[in-house]
Design a protein around this motif. Sequence first.
Motif, short mmCIF file in Angstrom:
data_model
loop_
_atom_site.label_atom_id
_atom_site.label_comp_id
_atom_site.label_asym_id
_atom_site.label_seq_id
_atom_site.Cartn_x
_atom_site.Cartn_y
_atom_site.Cartn_z
N GLU A 263 -27.86 66.07 -1.97
CA GLU A 263 -28.08 64.64 -1.72
C GLU A 263 -27.66 63.77 -2.92
N LYS A 264 -27.44 64.38 -4.06
CA LYS A 264 -27.02 63.63 -5.26
C LYS A 264 -25.50 63.56 -5.38
N LEU A 265 -24.78 64.26 -4.53
CA LEU A 265 -23.33 64.33 -4.63
C LEU A 265 -22.66 63.24 -3.80
N VAL A 266 -21.52 62.74 -4.31
CA VAL A 266 -20.73 61.78 -3.54
C VAL A 266 -20.13 62.50 -2.34
N ASN A 267 -20.22 61.87 -1.19
CA ASN A 267 -19.77 62.50 0.06
C ASN A 267 -18.30 62.16 0.32
N ILE A 268 -17.42 63.11 0.02
CA ILE A 268 -15.99 62.91 0.27
C ILE A 268 -15.65 63.60 1.59
N GLN A 269 -15.28 62.81 2.58
CA GLN A 269 -15.00 63.33 3.92
C GLN A 269 -13.56 63.84 3.99
N ILE A 270 -13.40 65.14 4.16
CA ILE A 270 -12.07 65.73 4.33
C ILE A 270 -11.72 65.70 5.81
N PRO A 271 -10.59 65.10 6.20
CA PRO A 271 -10.21 65.01 7.62
C PRO A 271 -10.16 66.40 8.27
N PRO A 272 -10.48 66.47 9.57
CA PRO A 272 -10.52 67.77 10.28
C PRO A 272 -9.24 68.58 10.14
N GLY B 208 1.12 73.01 -5.75
CA GLY B 208 1.34 71.92 -4.80
C GLY B 208 0.10 71.51 -4.04
N ALA B 209 0.32 71.02 -2.82
CA ALA B 209 -0.73 70.42 -2.01
C ALA B 209 -1.85 71.40 -1.66
N GLU B 210 -1.52 72.69 -1.51
CA GLU B 210 -2.53 73.68 -1.12
C GLU B 210 -3.67 73.71 -2.14
N HIS B 211 -3.32 73.74 -3.42
CA HIS B 211 -4.33 73.82 -4.47
C HIS B 211 -4.91 72.45 -4.79
N LEU B 212 -4.12 71.40 -4.60
CA LEU B 212 -4.65 70.04 -4.79
C LEU B 212 -5.76 69.76 -3.79
N LEU B 213 -5.61 70.20 -2.56
CA LEU B 213 -6.63 69.98 -1.54
C LEU B 213 -7.93 70.70 -1.92
N ARG B 214 -7.81 71.87 -2.53
CA ARG B 214 -9.02 72.59 -2.97
C ARG B 214 -9.80 71.77 -3.99
N LEU B 215 -9.10 70.98 -4.80
CA LEU B 215 -9.78 70.15 -5.79
C LEU B 215 -10.75 69.19 -5.13
N PHE B 216 -10.40 68.66 -3.94
CA PHE B 216 -11.26 67.68 -3.27
C PHE B 216 -12.57 68.32 -2.80
N VAL B 217 -12.58 69.63 -2.63
CA VAL B 217 -13.82 70.32 -2.28
C VAL B 217 -14.75 70.36 -3.49
N LYS B 218 -14.17 70.47 -4.68
CA LYS B 218 -14.95 70.57 -5.91
C LYS B 218 -15.27 69.22 -6.55
N LEU B 219 -14.54 68.17 -6.15
CA LEU B 219 -14.70 66.86 -6.79
C LEU B 219 -16.13 66.31 -6.75
N PRO B 220 -16.87 66.44 -5.64
CA PRO B 220 -18.24 65.90 -5.65
C PRO B 220 -19.09 66.44 -6.80
#
Length: 227
Positions: A60-69, A162-174
């Motif tokens: 509940e303390k983490l910023v909620n970054i919505q990754i598109p389906p 490239g994009a494959e590993h960049l997208l993984r960053l968005f999972v860890k960003l919160p």
Amino acid sequence: MKHTEENVQKQQELKKKQDTDKNGKAAHGSQMKTKGSAGGRGRKRKSDIPQKDKDGPPPEKLVNIQIPPQLKKQLIDDGEFVNHLGKLVRLPRSPNVDEIIKKYHDYRLKRDGEISDSVGEILSGLQCYFNKALPAMLLYKNEREQFQESIRDNVSPSSVYGAEHLLRLFVKLPEILFYASIEDETLTELKQKLQDFLRFLQKNQSAFFLSTYHSAEFDVAGKKQDN
């Protein structure tokens, strides 16, 4: 011993001494048991600490970054390729992370007519976070040998991956942003811009992401032969 008055007296004294010893041991055992029980209660309280407090910040303390389906499916397929099929992303990638960030910069410039300082800072921060986070938390175990082969002589990961590993960053960003101690107002603006970046990735999914990966053995062996 012969049944004499003297021997009977000795037996009585011996029995009295044994009873005293038993009472002393019983009292000591009771103290030990009490201490053990208290310690047990202490251990129980410690084990009652929620798992989230020990392993990371509460959700509940983490910023909620919505990754598109569509990008969530991309993440699932990515993990399937690497962890279950033993495949890797062929490196270096094109476009790489640096180029994707530059494309987003140009896209915002064309759309808005200018690039605000905040957008420029966020893009620089995203690139910096990627380079720091990749070896620490964005690689699967099967990818570490490839990383050692690909990132040498102070080469920046964002110029190779490239994009494959960049997208993984968005999972860890919160979690990363939680420890950055960013003010709420700034965090809200940051979240909006990160969501816009994700929509840009989704819009260009076919151009930025691979549809097939390569054999891990072939990829690493191939690089060794090239060297």
